[in-house]
Scaffold this motif. Structure first.
Motif, short mmCIF file in Angstrom:
data_model
loop_
_atom_site.label_atom_id
_atom_site.label_comp_id
_atom_site.label_asym_id
_atom_site.label_seq_id
_atom_site.Cartn_x
_atom_site.Cartn_y
_atom_site.Cartn_z
N THR A 40 0.92 -1.44 -0.04
CA THR A 40 0.03 -0.09 0.18
C THR A 40 0.91 1.25 0.01
O THR A 40 1.82 1.46 0.86
CB THR A 40 -0.92 0.00 1.13
N ASP A 41 0.46 2.12 -0.67
CA ASP A 41 1.12 3.44 -0.97
C ASP A 41 2.52 3.42 -1.74
O ASP A 41 3.09 4.40 -1.91
CB ASP A 41 1.30 4.08 0.50
N GLU A 42 2.76 2.22 -2.27
CA GLU A 42 4.07 2.22 -3.08
C GLU A 42 3.49 2.48 -4.46
O GLU A 42 2.30 1.90 -4.91
CB GLU A 42 4.80 1.15 -2.80
N THR A 43 4.50 2.71 -5.39
CA THR A 43 4.05 2.83 -6.91
C THR A 43 4.01 1.56 -7.34
O THR A 43 5.30 0.68 -7.29
CB THR A 43 5.14 3.80 -7.57
N ALA A 44 3.17 1.25 -8.10
CA ALA A 44 3.24 -0.20 -8.95
C ALA A 44 3.42 0.32 -10.49
O ALA A 44 2.62 1.20 -11.05
CB ALA A 44 2.22 -0.99 -8.77
N ALA A 45 4.34 -0.51 -11.26
CA ALA A 45 4.35 -0.18 -12.73
C ALA A 45 4.25 -1.48 -13.42
O ALA A 45 4.53 -2.61 -13.06
CB ALA A 45 5.81 0.08 -12.93
#
Length: 195
Positions: A40-45
């Motif tokens: 959660t709250d991290e960037t996913a690519a």
């Protein structure tokens, strides 16, 4: 007095979705969905994948290639893929130009009419022509077979026929000779006492 301070740790298995859209032959798109998890709250690519017949369309305005993973699991990433086109060639080998066209992957292949070549018979193509366009350029070459002369040679007569004609001529010649002799005898009769 005691004071306790809460420590919060981001959930490491928060769900998010990656949708991949593949162009159809009619320019609409088919969707394939993949469920992923992250913190959660991290960037996913989103990671682009290789699929035969398609290329990732970087210029498509609908792409959502990355985003922040939300606790509610509603992050959706989107990748759009265009359908490739390939070169289709029919090599006639009869002096005519090759028949070349550009066909989209998966589209129906239309074979040309059977070609013609003087003194030859068209036997087909060097390999099986598929019903739809494969994921690569493809060429087909005409196969020719020299015509065999099936016209019978002129008949100048057969031995049996020649023998029959010879026999008929011989018989007819003998008959004519005998007929001439009889006629001569009747037209010039000898007297009984003549020798």
């Amino acid at each position: 007095d005691l004071t306790f301070t809460a420590e919060w740790k981001a959930n490491a298995d928060t769900a998010y979705t990656v949708e991949r859209y593949y162009e159809n032959l009619d320019s609409t798109y088919s969707r394939e969905t993949e469920q992923k998890v992250g913190t959660t709250d991290e960037t996913a690519a989103a990671v682009t994948t290789q699929k035969p017949g398609f290329t990732f369309d970087r210029e498509n305005a609908n792409n959502v290639t990355s985003g922040t993973i939300t606790a509610d699991g509603k992050l959706t990433l989107k990748l759009y893929y265009s359908r490739n086109s390939y070169t289709l060639t029919f090599k006639l080998g009869n002096g005519s130009s090759d028949i070349t066209s550009t066909v989209k992957f998966g589209a129906a292949i239309s074979k040309p009419s059977d070609p013609t070549l003087s003194d030859n018979v068209f036997k087909g193509w060097d390999k099986t022509v598929p019903e739809t366009m494969p994921g690569s350029d493809v060429a087909f070459t005409a196969i020719w077979e020299k015509k065999t002369d099936t016209t019978p040679a002129p008949r100048t007569g057969e031995r049996g026929s020649l023998g029959l004609w010879a026999a008929l001529l011989l018989v007819s010649g003998g008959a004519l000779t005998g007929f001439a002799a009889i006629k001569k005898h009747r037209s010039d009769p000898k007297k009984p006492n003549e020798k």
